[in-house]
Scaffold this active site. Structure first.
Site, PDB file in Angstrom:
ATOM      1  N   LYS A 482       0.861  -1.194   0.081  1.00 54.54           N
ATOM      2  CA  LYS A 482       0.062   0.115   0.002  1.00 54.54           C
ATOM      3  C   LYS A 482       0.822   1.210  -0.121  1.00 54.54           C
ATOM      4  O   LYS A 482       2.139   1.313   0.256  1.00 54.54           O
ATOM      5  CB  LYS A 482      -0.901  -0.165   1.238  1.00 54.54           C
ATOM      6  CG  LYS A 482      -0.340   0.079   2.572  1.00 54.54           C
ATOM      7  CD  LYS A 482      -1.237   0.020   3.727  1.00 54.54           C
ATOM      8  CE  LYS A 482      -0.630  -0.105   5.053  1.00 54.54           C
ATOM      9  NZ  LYS A 482      -1.361  -0.038   6.207  1.00 54.54           N
ATOM     10  N   ARG A 580     -10.001   0.940  15.545  1.00 56.94           N
ATOM     11  CA  ARG A 580      -9.820   1.773  14.326  1.00 56.94           C
ATOM     12  C   ARG A 580     -11.129   1.342  13.440  1.00 56.94           C
ATOM     13  O   ARG A 580     -11.939   1.990  13.053  1.00 56.94           O
ATOM     14  CB  ARG A 580      -8.535   1.688  13.570  1.00 56.94           C
ATOM     15  CG  ARG A 580      -8.384   2.626  12.638  1.00 56.94           C
ATOM     16  CD  ARG A 580      -6.899   2.654  12.149  1.00 56.94           C
ATOM     17  NE  ARG A 580      -6.433   1.158  11.808  1.00 56.94           N
ATOM     18  CZ  ARG A 580      -5.146   0.909  11.341  1.00 56.94           C
ATOM     19  NH1 ARG A 580      -4.003   2.028  11.252  1.00 56.94           N
ATOM     20  NH2 ARG A 580      -4.850  -0.252  10.935  1.00 56.94           N
ATOM     21  N   TYR A 708      15.631  31.646   2.564  1.00 53.55           N
ATOM     22  CA  TYR A 708      14.596  32.541   3.126  1.00 53.55           C
ATOM     23  C   TYR A 708      14.589  32.985   4.419  1.00 53.55           C
ATOM     24  O   TYR A 708      15.273  32.334   5.246  1.00 53.55           O
ATOM     25  CB  TYR A 708      13.287  31.946   3.008  1.00 53.55           C
ATOM     26  CG  TYR A 708      12.900  31.801   1.473  1.00 53.55           C
ATOM     27  CD1 TYR A 708      12.428  32.902   0.805  1.00 53.55           C
ATOM     28  CD2 TYR A 708      12.627  30.458   0.818  1.00 53.55           C
ATOM     29  CE1 TYR A 708      11.968  32.709  -0.544  1.00 53.55           C
ATOM     30  CE2 TYR A 708      12.275  30.348  -0.219  1.00 53.55           C
ATOM     31  CZ  TYR A 708      11.880  31.482  -1.200  1.00 53.55           C
ATOM     32  OH  TYR A 708      11.561  31.239  -2.533  1.00 53.55           O
ATOM     33  N   MET A 757      11.140  24.854  -1.527  1.00 51.94           N
ATOM     34  CA  MET A 757      10.090  23.962  -2.085  1.00 51.94           C
ATOM     35  C   MET A 757      11.136  22.878  -2.895  1.00 51.94           C
ATOM     36  O   MET A 757      10.643  21.944  -3.166  1.00 51.94           O
ATOM     37  CB  MET A 757       9.165  24.861  -2.954  1.00 51.94           C
ATOM     38  CG  MET A 757       8.220  23.795  -3.653  1.00 51.94           C
ATOM     39  SD  MET A 757       6.855  24.642  -4.552  1.00 51.94           S
ATOM     40  CE  MET A 757       5.907  25.354  -3.337  1.00 51.94           C
TER      41      MET A 757
END
Length: 813
Positions: A482, A580, A708, A757
């Site tokens: 998964k 759950r 930054y 980023m």
């Protein structure tokens, strides 16, 4: 190879059962999945910790194999020959010894902790203009790999180069008579496989057993080795500091070049080599020593050494243009490794359509007519739809390939590239070094940015086998793929798991399972979190849903009845304390009533999930969950007229609660090399390595800032490298500002300023590096566990956070 079974039987001290002892044997196999198996194959049924070759006998007989070496009681078959021995691995090694004795060629035997494969490949390159060489394919240096390598010798070979590796005592004495080296090379003694030896002395003595009958041993002279060398062994040594060595060498490195200053037989000269790292320098020196021993002149040595190149020891799987998958083996084109690459192609094919791009094959030891006839037979056996041959020689044998296209030069191929229509296929690219097939790979490869996640398929296999070894033979195994294989890749890993015959795959949502089915995965796939809106698609694609509520069960039954289904497989989940998903005990009787009232579905398995399997401080709660599950599952099974599979354990449960293996376990994060147990972690191998490059290097002065918000201020003159990876690729912003680091040239480079980023910046003031150098973002150092600990999270989040825009490259050593 052309042997008669009658001659093999006494060599293996085998008991013969069959009617055709005059059968001809032309090849040996240990892999039931290989397409090279045929009626002239002698198949050795090896027994390992996780596989037993005897279980594939009937399957192999159907494929035409009729000669088997076995050690277990078997049912005799008409027209099938069985050679019964005590131990099939020993028999394989005895066969290799018998076969090796048929050839009196000189053989270079190589061992050491590191560098064996590199030295072997470089020697093959350096000596191939003058010798017809047989060598170990890839890194076949184990108790199984060495005999398989030696069995490749034929009458046309006049030099062998074989590597031998050991991981514990009493292994080398089995390999020495198989290799029978006449020339020995000891590359080095390092820390690899230290756990298999009591101490360094024992490791040295074991490795030296390979050289007990050599004419000469080539090695880096040092007192630790000399202390254990037999005085009867003739040595040819080199050193940078021991003046008693036969060859004295000093090196000086500038940028990416190294100059060796060599003194040999009272002659001094310089040798330039295209490498700067210590490991490559040492490997080159061993090759130079062999050239000295073979009496090559200095000019020839200088000319050939200058042409050495980095060895790619991996078969890589890459995404190609037009929905193609590439298997990159673009630096090797010998007959033995072609067999391996074709088997790997079958292992990793994403498309039914398969293409082979192949250069001329060198040093096969076969006449060209026989060589390309054999290649043609292999191509047919592997169901290759199209062969594109490049080279003068292969072009002369175009008629041997169905749907074959040939070009005499790579330039000719490239000029016709647009007419060849590569799309929706798996392409194996295999070429000798001088054909520069890396240019073809570059042309076919899907273009992405320079950050990649390399996935080691050998490591996945190792980790799978590590956990398999903890299981009872009858325990089934479901592997979780998964979340895109925990961030590592979905289909490619699923295909490997299918190749290794796991019992089930597990995904979280239907779309993950559908993607696997659409790409040809045949294994049963369980969907752990199916949404009711996906039930139609689950049925259509023959997925198997986990059902965890009465609402979900009734919704699925409604759709299934409309489709007139019968005994459709479902999986019932109980909540035993995780709270759950799952049926609770109060719903059990109603669940039983619904299941007993329908033939539409059939319970394939019953499962639950442990909340604290990784934390033995909560062991009592774990035992309580096991008790609850057994109670609930037994009650359900009592009411059914069949026995579903029961499974509860995840990765950590396999290790911490072995008594609860039941019918099946679910292996997840452990497959990908992560364990919460530090004592277990050292036995797992790193699967994924996130890599990038240095885009730019600049020097800033004291008081200047980086990134930054000016969060990094230089306190002195500082060299800054920019790496093209950022938080959009999955690197958390909190990993910046001096907390995290990357590795460049085996040294830590601290991340300075904020992670951007698409970029991050690191301090390389004390690290020798240039623009374009490789950068390790995540792998062995820093490790996923280390990063997770520093960021106060779990390894799952780190792995699954690696962005899909990062290209995955799958490889096998």
């Amino acid at each position: 190879m052309s042997l008669v079974l009658n001659d093999i039987i006494p060599q293996l001290q085998a008991e013969f059962f069959g009617n055709h002892s005059d059968a001809i044997i032309s090849n040996v196999s240990i892999d039931s999945r290989s397409f090279q198996n045929n009626n002239q194959t002698l198949f050795f049924c090896l027994i390992g910790p996780n596989n037993n070759g005897h279980t594939f006998i009937n399957e192999l007989i159907e494929k035409g194999v009729s000669n088997f070496v076995v050690s277990e009681q078997i049912e005799l078959k008409e027209n099938v020959n069985f050679l019964k021995v005590e131990n099939t691995l020993v028999a394989l090694q005895q066969f290799a010894i018998f076969y090796r004795k048929k050839f009196s060629i000189p053989v270079i035997g190589i061992t050491g902790s590191n560098g064996k494969t590199i030295v072997k490949e470089w020697l093959n390159f350096l000596l191939s203009p003058d010798y017809n060489i047989i060598k170990s394919p890839k890194s076949f240096n184990s108790q199984v790999g060495v005999p398989l390598s030696v069995i490749g010798i034929n009458e046309q070979h006049n030099l062998g180069i074989f590597e031998a590796g050991i991981s514990t005592v009493n292994e080398m004495q089995k390999l020495e008579p198989i290799v029978q080296p006449t020339i020995g090379i000891l590359t080095n003694i390092g820390s690899a496989h230290d756990e298999g030896f009591e101490n360094l002395c024992q490791k040295i003595k074991e490795k030296l057993k390979l050289f007990q009958n050599v004419s000469v041993l080539i090695y880096n002279k040092n007192k630790s080795i000399d202390a254990f060398l037999s005085p009867e062994i003739n040595t040819f040594s080199w050193s940078e500091n021991d003046k008693n060595a036969d060859v004295l060498i000093h090196h000086k490195t500038t940028n990416n070049q190294t100059t060796l200053n060599i003194t040999y037989q009272n002659t001094c000269f310089k040798l330039n080599i295209p490498f700067s790292d210590d490991a490559s320098i040492e490997n080159v020196i061993h090759c130079v020593m062999v050239l000295f021993y073979f009496k090559y002149d200095v000019d020839t040595i200088q000319n050939r050494i200058a042409l050495l190149y980095p060895i790619e020891m991996r078969l890589k799987v890459k995404k190609g243009i037009n929905n193609t998958t590439l298997i990159d083996d673009s630096y090797s084109s010998d007959f033995q490794s072609l067999k391996i690459a074709l088997d790997f192609l079958e292992n990793q094919k994403m498309h039914s359509k398969k293409t082979l791009i192949l250069s001329d094959i060198f040093q096969s030891g076969l006449a060209n007519d026989e060589l390309y006839s054999r290649v043609s037979q292999m191509v047919i056996a592997n169901k290759i739809g199209r062969v594109i041959g490049i080279g003068e020689t292969i072009s002369n044998y175009k008629n041997k390939f169905l749907n074959g296209i040939t070009f005499k030069t790579q330039a000719d191929f490239l000029s016709h590239f647009d007419t060849l229509n590569f799309e929706n296929e798996t392409i194996l690219i295999k070429g000798a070094r001088n054909f520069h097939f890396e240019e073809i790979v570059s042309l076919l490869e899907e273009k992405t940015h320079e950050t990649v996640l390399e996935i080691n398929l050998n490591a996945i296999t190792h980790n799978l086998n590590f956990y398999k070894a903890k299981l009872k033979p009858e325990t089934k195994i479901m592997v979780m793929v998964k979340a895109f294989g925990y961030g590592n890749g979905g289909f490619e890993i699923a295909k490997l798991l299918e190749y290794h015959k796991v019992d089930y795959l597990g995904v979280a949502f239907a779309d993950e399972g559908i993607a696997l089915k659409n790409n040809g995965i045949q294994l049963p796939i369980m969907v752990l979190n199916p949404e009711t809106t996906s039930f139609d698609a689950i049925i259509q694609h023959q997925l198997e849903p986990e059902i965890y509520s009465l609402r979900g069960l009734n919704s699925f039954l409604k759709i299934a009845k409309q489709k007139f289904l019968k005994d459709f497989p479902i999986h019932i989940k109980f909540d035993t304390g995780m709270h759950r998903l799952g049926f609770e005990e109060e719903h059990l009787e109603e669940l039983i009533a619904v299941l007993k009232s329908t033939k539409t579905v059939k319970v394939k398995s019953i499962l639950s999930h442990m909340a604290t399997s990784d934390d033995l401080q909560h062991k009592e709660f774990g035992l309580l969950q096991i008790e609850r599950f057994e109670k609930l599952s037994n009650r359900l099974i009592e009411e059914l007229d069949y026995k579903p599979i029961c499974h509860l354990l995840n990765t950590s449960g396999i290790s911490n609660f072995p008594q609860a293996q039941m019918d099946m376990v679910r292996l997840g994060i452990g497959l990908y090399g992560i364990s919460n147990d530090t004592s277990e972690q050292k036995y797992l191998e790193t699967v994924g390595t996130l890599k990038s490059i240095i885009s730019q290097i600049r020097t800033i002065q004291k008081g200047e800032s980086v990134g930054y918000g000016r969060r990094f201020m230089a306190t002195q003159e500082t060299k800054i490298a920019t790496i093209p990876i950022g938080y959009a690729d999955g690197i958390r912003r909190s990993w910046g500002n001096g907390i995290g680091y990357v590795t460049i040239n085996n040294q830590k480079a601290t991340i300075v300023g904020s992670v951007c980023m698409d970029m991050l910046m690191v301090d390389v003031t004390s690290i020798p590096c240039v623009e374009g150098n490789q950068v390790i973002i995540l792998g062995e150092n820093p490790s996923v566990n280390f990063m997770a600990e520093k960021l106060n999270t779990i390894p799952y989040e780190i792995l699954t956070g690696i962005s899909q825009r990062v290209k995955r490259i799958f490889y096998r050593e």
